[in-house]
Design an enzyme around this catalytic site. Structure first.
Site, PDB file in Angstrom:
ATOM      1  N   GLU A 268      -0.555 -15.455  12.281  1.00 17.67           N
ATOM      2  CA  GLU A 268      -1.248 -14.171  12.155  1.00 17.67           C
ATOM      3  C   GLU A 268      -2.162 -13.950  13.371  1.00 17.67           C
ATOM      4  O   GLU A 268      -2.264 -12.846  13.895  1.00 17.67           O
ATOM      5  CB  GLU A 268      -2.029 -14.133  10.828  1.00 17.67           C
TER       6      GLU A 268
ATOM      7  N   ARG B 220      -0.583   6.992  11.838  1.00 11.89           N
ATOM      8  CA  ARG B 220       0.817   6.838  11.417  1.00 11.89           C
ATOM      9  C   ARG B 220       1.801   7.018  12.575  1.00 11.89           C
ATOM     10  O   ARG B 220       2.981   6.745  12.441  1.00 11.89           O
ATOM     11  CB  ARG B 220       1.150   7.879  10.339  1.00 11.89           C
TER      12      ARG B 220
ATOM     13  N   LYS C 281      -1.884 -10.799  15.901  1.00 13.42           N
ATOM     14  CA  LYS C 281      -3.014  -9.898  16.157  1.00 13.42           C
ATOM     15  C   LYS C 281      -3.242  -9.767  17.655  1.00 13.42           C
ATOM     16  O   LYS C 281      -3.423  -8.677  18.181  1.00 13.42           O
ATOM     17  CB  LYS C 281      -4.259 -10.476  15.514  1.00 13.42           C
TER      18      LYS C 281
ATOM     19  N   ASN D 145       9.623  13.364   8.550  1.00 10.57           N
ATOM     20  CA  ASN D 145       9.283  11.949   8.651  1.00 10.57           C
ATOM     21  C   ASN D 145      10.459  11.188   8.056  1.00 10.57           C
ATOM     22  O   ASN D 145      10.917  11.523   6.974  1.00 10.57           O
ATOM     23  CB  ASN D 145       7.987  11.716   7.848  1.00 10.57           C
ATOM     24  N   GLY D 146      10.970  10.186   8.769  1.00 16.45           N
ATOM     25  CA  GLY D 146      12.102   9.413   8.261  1.00 16.45           C
ATOM     26  C   GLY D 146      13.229   9.406   9.276  1.00 16.45           C
ATOM     27  O   GLY D 146      13.012   9.738  10.449  1.00 16.45           O
TER      28      GLY D 146
ATOM     29  N   LYS E  80       1.063   2.693  11.765  1.00 11.48           N
ATOM     30  CA  LYS E  80       0.504   1.965  10.634  1.00 11.48           C
ATOM     31  C   LYS E  80       1.491   1.754   9.486  1.00 11.48           C
ATOM     32  O   LYS E  80       1.614   0.675   8.945  1.00 11.48           O
ATOM     33  CB  LYS E  80      -0.726   2.733  10.130  1.00 11.48           C
TER      34      LYS E  80
ATOM     35  N   HIS F 262       8.871 -30.721  20.553  1.00 13.98           N
ATOM     36  CA  HIS F 262      10.305 -30.419  20.443  1.00 13.98           C
ATOM     37  C   HIS F 262      10.689 -29.237  21.329  1.00 13.98           C
ATOM     38  O   HIS F 262      11.732 -28.628  21.127  1.00 13.98           O
ATOM     39  CB  HIS F 262      10.673 -30.160  18.977  1.00 13.98           C
TER      40      HIS F 262
ATOM     41  N   CYS G 258       5.041   8.541  11.425  1.00 14.79           N
ATOM     42  CA  CYS G 258       4.912   9.988  11.511  1.00 14.79           C
ATOM     43  C   CYS G 258       4.015  10.493  10.376  1.00 14.79           C
ATOM     44  O   CYS G 258       4.050   9.957   9.272  1.00 14.79           O
ATOM     45  CB  CYS G 258       6.229  10.741  11.407  1.00 14.79           C
TER      46      CYS G 258
ATOM     47  N   GLU H 247      -0.412  -7.757  19.381  1.00 12.70           N
ATOM     48  CA  GLU H 247      -0.249  -6.337  19.037  1.00 12.70           C
ATOM     49  C   GLU H 247      -1.356  -5.452  19.580  1.00 12.70           C
ATOM     50  O   GLU H 247      -1.104  -4.297  19.905  1.00 12.70           O
ATOM     51  CB  GLU H 247      -0.020  -6.148  17.531  1.00 12.70           C
TER      52      GLU H 247
ATOM     53  N   TRP I 186       5.915   9.256  15.596  1.00 11.73           N
ATOM     54  CA  TRP I 186       6.219   7.920  16.116  1.00 11.73           C
ATOM     55  C   TRP I 186       7.717   7.940  16.366  1.00 11.73           C
ATOM     56  O   TRP I 186       8.517   8.018  15.426  1.00 11.73           O
ATOM     57  CB  TRP I 186       5.838   6.861  15.081  1.00 11.73           C
TER      58      TRP I 186
HETATM   59  C1  F6R Z   1       0.206  -6.016  11.823  1.00 11.00           C
HETATM   60  C2  F6R Z   1       0.578  -5.129  10.730  1.00 11.00           C
HETATM   61  C3  F6R Z   1       2.012  -5.056  10.363  1.00 11.00           C
HETATM   62  C4  F6R Z   1       2.168  -4.802   8.861  1.00 11.00           C
HETATM   63  C5  F6R Z   1       3.651  -4.583   8.533  1.00 11.00           C
HETATM   64  C6  F6R Z   1       3.875  -4.444   7.054  1.00 11.00           C
HETATM   65  O1  F6R Z   1      -1.167  -5.998  12.037  1.00 11.00           O
HETATM   66  O2  F6R Z   1      -0.229  -4.445  10.171  1.00 11.00           O
HETATM   67  O3  F6R Z   1       2.711  -6.189  10.768  1.00 11.00           O
HETATM   68  O4  F6R Z   1       1.679  -5.901   8.166  1.00 11.00           O
HETATM   69  O5  F6R Z   1       4.089  -3.439   9.189  1.00 11.00           O
HETATM   70  O6  F6R Z   1       3.146  -3.375   6.545  1.00 11.00           O
HETATM   71  P1  F6R Z   1       2.796  -3.259   5.003  1.00 11.00           P
HETATM   72  O7  F6R Z   1       1.873  -4.381   4.681  1.00 11.00           O
HETATM   73  O8  F6R Z   1       2.156  -1.918   4.865  1.00 11.00           O
HETATM   74  O9  F6R Z   1       4.085  -3.379   4.274  1.00 11.00           O
END
Ligand code: F6R
Length: 607
Positions: A480, A27, A484, A98-99, A602, A503, A2, A487, A73
């Site tokens: 990773e 956000r 990627k 927010n929260g 984000k 396994h 948010c 997501e 969000w």
């Molecule tokens: C994936 C991504 C998330 C963040 C996670 C932690 O691309 O960006 O998995 O890595 O939400 O966020 P931070 O690094 O801001 O604590």
């Protein structure tokens, strides 16, 4: 999670709010809303969907000197116009939040049993509570009294119809800052929303409440005692808010990696050594007395933690554990004396990581805390003993790219400093510094695979599932890569340590299951080759990202993409790049919203 933006001015604030929301959209983007006071009335506009849905309906003639706005969000209540913020109580009070208000049901049952609530949100209850206290108190007191009832986390901005000059804001566990202007003051969840108006910011601390008008900023602590908070100058550039000719922020950020890595090592490697001073004045608190490391992080940052564990144990001989913050914070720990905690977080506001850090700080056996963070003013960066900032610059795309690679670079610098009391010799330090310095050029060459990977994506994007394989320090990179891909392209992807295939996961390999392998030229290369033979024997199609010296050749079953990644500890950073590009191009072909993938946001400031 948010985004909040608000402004009190001597002029019209509508454009400030609308532009601010656009810059905060990363956000949260399932609904947006705005409330202003005009002619002594609160006017509120809300829409489900992206911020543009809201700005399209705003009356061009709408003017107001004061307003609050929000991009959401969803946590409590699905994305919808009704659940969108601001929540207005009795046409008197409007709030954006927010929260999460954890005890909102208790509050609802205690105070509003007879009231018909409009939305399914936790936030609406807080609007009613502030409104009811405002009947007999001034608005600042009403906010204090209401927040006393609240358990959970919040950043709020409150408009009161009867007090049309000021906005009341408060923060506890969710970020909020004040932008300082001339005859105008602003509020936002982060500086991106305001950098086009001011570079002067006050970062509110947890427990702070403030009243903001166009002329005045008054800040109070938890006990309503006036407090002064420093005004800081931000060096965010306007550029960081634009795509700079790229189609998406994510692509821009992938291509910014050579520069971001360069900036992260700059001034930290001096004559092929890394001075302990990069960790700031508190480094001596833990440098000579720690003997193991506990890393905590979430998501992509957790993948950086997994690779750092490999590095710490292999290069420095320092025992290390890495754990997902949301798991760490809810289990009992047997903490060994002399543990150093390292928190990795791009945003520095991730609720689980922050809460784990706060628990750690209560425990005597930890000798210190270090943050690897991209946002210097964030809570995690401020609350650790030492902070190593990743100079990635703002990352706007929801999928983390340059933040990840710069986290790895910063972690390597940290390991060099920590390792000098252990197995990092002068010779190893010099060699690691040299490897780090070659990275920007090597990343640039790896980015040349872009067109080839775009071609591959034409086939890959038709798939519903994918397997990613790696071994050793390249297993976190495979993880990773899978994260990627899922997501942003919504293709289901899982990563396995290649040795684990037989396994269980081998059962799902057939001609419809693409298998992506990360294949450096290292000690487990032959083992990996055997694992890939097992895939071929089951008809699985292989896409191998291999070092030029690893000896792979394309054939009818496998397609090989060559990377110049010499056999050294920083090689995993280079293998990250093609996997980012693969995810990006698949997402483009599938037509997903690359920078704002569905259901995500984000900065994850709720649990
Ligand atoms: C994936 C991504 C998330 C963040 C996670 C932690 O691309 O960006 O998995 O890595 O939400 O966020 P931070 O690094 O801001 O604590």
């Amino acid at each position: 999670m948010c985004g909040i933006v608000a402004a009190a001015s001597q002029n019209n604030v509508i454009n400030i709010l609308a532009d601010g929301l656009k810059h905060l959209e990363y956000r949260g983007y399932d609904s947006a809303g705005i409330a202003v006071i005009e002619n002594k009335k609160i006017h509120s506009y809300k829409r489900e969907g992206h911020v543009s849905e809201l700005t399209n309906i705003l009356d061009k003639k709408l003017t107001s000197n004061i307003g609050i706005a929000h991009t959401r969000w969803a946590t409590h209540g699905k994305p919808s116009e009704i659940n969108a913020h601001p929540h207005v109580s009795d046409n008197n009070i409007a709030i954006v939040h927010n929260g999460i208000i954890e005890n909102y049901i208790e509050i609802r049952d205690k105070f509003f049993k007879e009231t018909k609530l409009e939305s399914d949100t936790d936030s609406e209850v807080l609007a009613h509570l502030i409104n009811s206290y405002s009947k007999e108190n001034d608005i600042l007191d009403a906010v204090y009294l209401a927040l006393k009832e609240v358990k959970g986390s919040y950043a709020i901005a409150v408009l009161d119809k009867n007090n049309a000059d000021e906005i009341i804001v408060a923060r506890h566990g969710s970020p909020l800052l004040i932008g300082v202007g001339e005859n105008v003051n602003y509020i936002a969840s982060d500086a991106h929303a305001l950098i086009m108006h001011t570079n002067k910011f006050i970062y509110l601390e947890d427990g702070d409440t403030a009243s903001i008008s166009s002329k005045e900023i008054k800040i109070y602590d938890t006990n309503k005692k006036p407090v002064q908070r420093e005004i800081k100058k931000s060096n965010l550039s306007l550029d960081s808010n634009t795509k700079n000719g790229y189609e998406h922020f994510m692509l821009k950020e992938i291509f910014e990696q050579p520069e971001a890595v360069k900036a992260t090592i700059q001034d930290r490697i001096i004559n092929n050594t890394v001075p302990k001073e990069i960790l700031g004045p508190n480094v001596d608190k833990y440098l000579s007395n720690f003997n193991l490391v506990q890393i905590i992080a979430c998501g992509t940052s957790y993948h950086a933690a997994l690779l750092a564990k490999h590095w710490l144990e292999k290069l420095a001989g320092i025992p290390c554990q890495a754990e997902i913050a949301s798991e760490f914070r809810y289990r009992k720990h047997a903490v060994q004396k002399g543990t150093l905690a390292v928190c990795i977080s791009q945003s520095g506001e991730t609720a689980d990581t922050l809460s784990a850090l706060r628990q750690i700080k209560q425990e005597d056996n930890y000798v210190g805390t270090v943050a690897i963070c991209n946002v210097p003013e964030s809570s995690i960066a401020r609350e650790c003993d030492s902070t190593l900032i990743t100079h990635a610059g703002p990352e706007i795309g929801v999928a983390s790219t340059k933040a990840f690679t710069t986290q790895l670079v910063a972690l390597m610098l940290l390991i060099i400093v920590l390792g000098k009391r252990f197995d990092v010799t002068d010779e190893l330090e010099k060699s690691l510094c040299e490897q780090l310095k070659t990275l920007p050029t090597k990343i640039k060459s790896t980015l040349d695979l872009d067109n080839e990977i775009a071609e591959l994506s034409k086939i890959f994007s038709n798939k519903e599932h994918a397997l990613f394989l790696g071994r050793g320090s390249h297993f976190p990179i495979a993880r990773e890569g899978a994260l990627k891909l899922k997501e942003i392209s919504y293709i289901h992807a899982e990563a396995y340590a290649a040795g684990e295939l037989k396994h269980g996961p081998l059962a799902i390999v057939d001609e419809n299951m693409p298998v992506v392998a990360v294949a450096p030229n290292n000690v487990v290369l032959e083992k990996l080759k055997s694992n890939l033979e097992e895939v071929k024997a089951r008809g699985g199609k292989l896409y191998i990202f291999a070092d030029i010296k690893a000896g792979f050749k394309s054939d009818e079953i496998s397609q090989v993409f060559e990377i110049d990644a010499p056999m050294n500890p920083v090689a995993p950073i280079l293998f990250t790049i093609p996997l980012q590009l693969l995810a990006y191009h698949c997402a483009i072909i599938k037509g997903t919203n690359v920078d704002m993938p569905r259901n995500l946001a984000k900065s994850v400031t709720v649990e």
